[in-house]
Design a protein around this motif. Structure first.
Motif, PDB file in Angstrom:
ATOM      1  N   ARG A  87       0.834  -1.204   0.000  1.00 28.89           N
ATOM      2  CA  ARG A  87       0.000   0.000   0.000  1.00 28.89           C
ATOM      3  C   ARG A  87       0.869   1.254   0.000  1.00 28.89           C
ATOM      4  N   TYR A  88       1.905   1.263   0.827  1.00 25.83           N
ATOM      5  CA  TYR A  88       2.810   2.408   0.871  1.00 25.83           C
ATOM      6  C   TYR A  88       3.524   2.561  -0.474  1.00 25.83           C
ATOM      7  N   ASP A  89       4.006   1.462  -1.016  1.00 30.18           N
ATOM      8  CA  ASP A  89       4.721   1.515  -2.293  1.00 30.18           C
ATOM      9  C   ASP A  89       3.815   1.999  -3.417  1.00 30.18           C
ATOM     10  N   ARG A  90       2.549   1.592  -3.374  1.00 30.69           N
ATOM     11  CA  ARG A  90       1.609   2.048  -4.393  1.00 30.69           C
ATOM     12  C   ARG A  90       1.370   3.549  -4.267  1.00 30.69           C
ATOM     13  N   ASN A  91       1.241   4.013  -3.036  1.00 34.67           N
ATOM     14  CA  ASN A  91       1.044   5.446  -2.820  1.00 34.67           C
ATOM     15  C   ASN A  91       2.246   6.227  -3.349  1.00 34.67           C
ATOM     16  N   ASN A  92       3.438   5.759  -3.031  1.00 34.78           N
ATOM     17  CA  ASN A  92       4.662   6.386  -3.514  1.00 34.78           C
ATOM     18  C   ASN A  92       4.740   6.339  -5.035  1.00 34.78           C
ATOM     19  N   PHE A  93       4.334   5.206  -5.603  1.00 33.45           N
ATOM     20  CA  PHE A  93       4.352   5.040  -7.057  1.00 33.45           C
ATOM     21  C   PHE A  93       3.439   6.061  -7.732  1.00 33.45           C
ATOM     22  N   PHE A  94       2.203   6.192  -7.239  1.00 32.27           N
ATOM     23  CA  PHE A  94       1.258   7.099  -7.881  1.00 32.27           C
ATOM     24  C   PHE A  94       1.638   8.567  -7.680  1.00 32.27           C
ATOM     25  N   GLN A  95       2.228   8.888  -6.539  1.00 25.51           N
ATOM     26  CA  GLN A  95       2.688  10.264  -6.341  1.00 25.51           C
ATOM     27  C   GLN A  95       3.766  10.625  -7.361  1.00 25.51           C
ATOM     28  N   ASN A  96       4.727   9.737  -7.551  1.00 21.41           N
ATOM     29  CA  ASN A  96       5.785   9.987  -8.538  1.00 21.41           C
ATOM     30  C   ASN A  96       5.248   9.979  -9.960  1.00 21.41           C
ATOM     31  N   LEU A  97       4.250   9.133 -10.211  1.00 21.18           N
ATOM     32  CA  LEU A  97       3.634   9.079 -11.535  1.00 21.18           C
ATOM     33  C   LEU A  97       2.927  10.396 -11.851  1.00 21.18           C
ATOM     34  N   LEU A  98       2.178  10.916 -10.888  1.00 15.69           N
ATOM     35  CA  LEU A  98       1.442  12.165 -11.099  1.00 15.69           C
ATOM     36  C   LEU A  98       2.379  13.340 -11.340  1.00 15.69           C
ATOM     37  N   LEU A  99       3.525  13.327 -10.659  1.00 20.38           N
ATOM     38  CA  LEU A  99       4.467  14.445 -10.752  1.00 20.38           C
ATOM     39  C   LEU A  99       5.504  14.268 -11.844  1.00 20.38           C
ATOM     40  N   ASP A 100       5.332  13.241 -12.679  1.00 22.03           N
ATOM     41  CA  ASP A 100       6.262  12.973 -13.789  1.00 22.03           C
ATOM     42  C   ASP A 100       7.695  12.757 -13.299  1.00 22.03           C
ATOM     43  N   ASN A 101       7.836  12.039 -12.204  1.00 20.68           N
ATOM     44  CA  ASN A 101       9.160  11.780 -11.642  1.00 20.68           C
ATOM     45  C   ASN A 101       9.697  10.399 -12.003  1.00 20.68           C
ATOM     46  N   MET A 102       9.114   9.761 -13.025  1.00 20.75           N
ATOM     47  CA  MET A 102       9.510   8.402 -13.366  1.00 20.75           C
ATOM     48  C   MET A 102       9.779   8.273 -14.855  1.00 20.75           C
ATOM     49  N   LEU A 103      10.757   7.450 -15.192  1.00 23.40           N
ATOM     50  CA  LEU A 103      11.017   7.106 -16.585  1.00 23.40           C
ATOM     51  C   LEU A 103       9.945   6.138 -17.068  1.00 23.40           C
ATOM     52  N   LEU A 104       9.714   6.128 -18.371  1.00 23.59           N
ATOM     53  CA  LEU A 104       8.664   5.287 -18.939  1.00 23.59           C
ATOM     54  C   LEU A 104       8.882   3.816 -18.605  1.00 23.59           C
ATOM     55  N   VAL A 105      10.116   3.349 -18.712  1.00 22.19           N
ATOM     56  CA  VAL A 105      10.396   1.934 -18.446  1.00 22.19           C
ATOM     57  C   VAL A 105      10.152   1.608 -16.973  1.00 22.19           C
ATOM     58  N   ASP A 106      10.436   2.559 -16.078  1.00 24.75           N
ATOM     59  CA  ASP A 106      10.213   2.335 -14.651  1.00 24.75           C
ATOM     60  C   ASP A 106       8.731   2.267 -14.318  1.00 24.75           C
ATOM     61  N   ILE A 107       7.923   3.042 -15.045  1.00 24.44           N
ATOM     62  CA  ILE A 107       6.480   3.044 -14.797  1.00 24.44           C
ATOM     63  C   ILE A 107       5.925   1.633 -14.955  1.00 24.44           C
ATOM     64  N   TYR A 108       6.247   0.987 -16.056  1.00 24.30           N
ATOM     65  CA  TYR A 108       5.680  -0.323 -16.339  1.00 24.30           C
ATOM     66  C   TYR A 108       6.312  -1.432 -15.496  1.00 24.30           C
ATOM     67  N   ASN A 109       7.610  -1.303 -15.206  1.00 22.98           N
ATOM     68  CA  ASN A 109       8.258  -2.306 -14.361  1.00 22.98           C
ATOM     69  C   ASN A 109       7.699  -2.287 -12.941  1.00 22.98           C
ATOM     70  N   ARG A 110       7.562  -1.084 -12.369  1.00 23.84           N
ATOM     71  CA  ARG A 110       7.043  -0.984 -11.004  1.00 23.84           C
ATOM     72  C   ARG A 110       5.558  -1.323 -10.956  1.00 23.84           C
ATOM     73  N   ALA A 111       4.815  -0.958 -11.991  1.00 23.07           N
ATOM     74  CA  ALA A 111       3.390  -1.287 -12.038  1.00 23.07           C
ATOM     75  C   ALA A 111       3.192  -2.802 -12.027  1.00 23.07           C
ATOM     76  N   LYS A 112       4.039  -3.508 -12.744  1.00 25.06           N
ATOM     77  CA  LYS A 112       3.942  -4.977 -12.787  1.00 25.06           C
ATOM     78  C   LYS A 112       4.213  -5.573 -11.412  1.00 25.06           C
ATOM     79  N   LYS A 113       5.237  -5.061 -10.719  1.00 21.91           N
ATOM     80  CA  LYS A 113       5.580  -5.580  -9.390  1.00 21.91           C
ATOM     81  C   LYS A 113       4.470  -5.286  -8.377  1.00 21.91           C
TER      82      LYS A 113
END
Length: 362
Positions: free
Chosen positions: A107-133
């Motif tokens: 839950r914490y990791d998902r929250n962190n993931f979506f915060q970085n996603l919203l703020l464009d703080n992630m590379l495209l490849v990282d978005i899909y890799n972390r989303a899968k995990k």
């Protein structure tokens, strides 16, 4: 990380069911929660057990077991009792705690993931890799809703949203500042913008009736890929700002219906000043009184129809004409004509935008 209150609740419930006393310590020997007096278990004893290769240890009536987070020891659980089931209950408690740890960490990791996603703080490849995990589906329709509330009420707003929307259905709730709560809403391919409007109005109504919160809700466009969620978030932010400037009476604002307000919002301030100077010169109208504003807005709503406007305002036709002519004398624009009405409408919006920008300087 999982809170001590969650651990306490879990072992108390399991202890009541099993009639076995349970206690949990961290690896430093600090008691997290217990259903019995734990003075017999010393920090030195716990430290020796944590550093040993054994997964469990029996000391008298105490059955010590390690609670792991992946490969590391996170807690020590003690199941106290003489029955043959004591050790088994301890193992069940360890299993429950480890599942809770995984769930809360995810839950914490998902929250962190979506915060970085919203703020464009992630590379495209990282978005899909972390989303899968994190088991987040990438290719489903989503839209971002932005709920603005008072700074000291954001926790209440988030709690209410959590009761309305469920992560199990793909909805995620987070925040990136003190006054805005963000809902990333999973949609079906059949959902259209009337569905988004319905959701936004439901949020605003529930916040008002259930928590007495006066909120503004804005939402972006529907996006089909996870990587585009930040786009919908930026659109929702713009819709929120534009709504406050130009459509203050509305509690819900959609990016897709901003109209000319969106265009004015993106104009440089120097162009706004040039435009206002061309229209009004040195006679920029001061704050218009409520009566004048109501008259103007109702006149525009009725497509410049004097008779219908006077009827809806419950005033004599000549009174309405007098108000319009008074406005003409002060601004040089006769809003009974289409060109002047259009110019005045746009100019009024630009003036509001300039005042909004001035307010940000303080």
């Amino acid at each position: 990380m999982i809170s001590s209150q969650i651990i306490k609740t879990s072992i108390e419930e399991l202890g009541m069911i099993s009639k076995i006393d349970l206690a949990v310590w961290d690896i430093e020997g600090k008691e997290i929660a217990a259903t019995f007096e734990t003075s017999e278990i010393t920090p030195a004893l716990l430290s020796g057990f944590v550093n040993s290769p054994a997964d469990s240890q029996v000391i008298g009536t105490h059955h010590l077991l390690k609670v792991l987070d992946e490969e590391s020891v996170l807690f020590v659980l003690d199941a106290r009792g003489n029955s043959e089931d004591t050790y088994m209950i301890g193992k069940i408690a360890v299993s429950q705690l480890q599942h809770l740890i995984v769930a809360y960490k995810e839950r914490y990791d998902r929250n962190n993931f979506f915060q970085n996603l919203l703020l464009d703080n992630m590379l495209l490849v990282d978005i899909y890799n972390r989303a899968k995990k994190l088991h987040i589906e990438a290719a489903i329709p989503r839209a971002v809703f932005l709920i603005e509330t008072d700074k000291d009420k954001d926790t209440t707003a988030m709690e209410l949203l959590n009761s309305m929307f469920n992560a199990q259905t793909g909805d995620y709730i987070t925040a990136v500042d003190e006054s805005n709560v963000i809902l990333i809403k999973a949609l079906t391919p059949e959902d259209a913008y009337d569905r988004l409007e319905q959701i936004a109005n439901t949020i605003a109504d529930m916040m008002n009736t259930e928590a007495m919160l006066n909120v503004r809700v804005a939402y972006g466009t529907i996006v089909g890929e996870l990587k585009e969620v930040s786009k919908s978030y930026k659109e929702a932010k713009m819709a929120l700002d534009v709504g406050k400037i130009f459509y203050a009476e509305k509690k819900v604002t959609a990016y897709s219906t901003l109209g000319i307000g969106r265009l004015i919002y993106q104009l440089p301030i120097n162009l706004c000043r040039i435009f206002i100077d061309e229209i009004f010169g040195s006679n920029i109208p001061a704050e218009l009184d409520d009566e004048t504003l109501i008259t103007i807005n109702k006149f525009f709503e009725n497509n410049l129809n004097v008779s219908e406007t006077s009827r809806q305002l419950f005033v004599h036709r000549n009174t309405l004409v007098y108000r319009i002519e008074k406005l003409q004398r002060s601004t040089g624009l006769d809003i009974r004509t289409f060109d002047d009405a259009l110019t005045f409408k746009i100019a009024l919006m630009v003036v509001n935008y300039m005042r909004y920008l001035d307010s940000l300087d303080y």
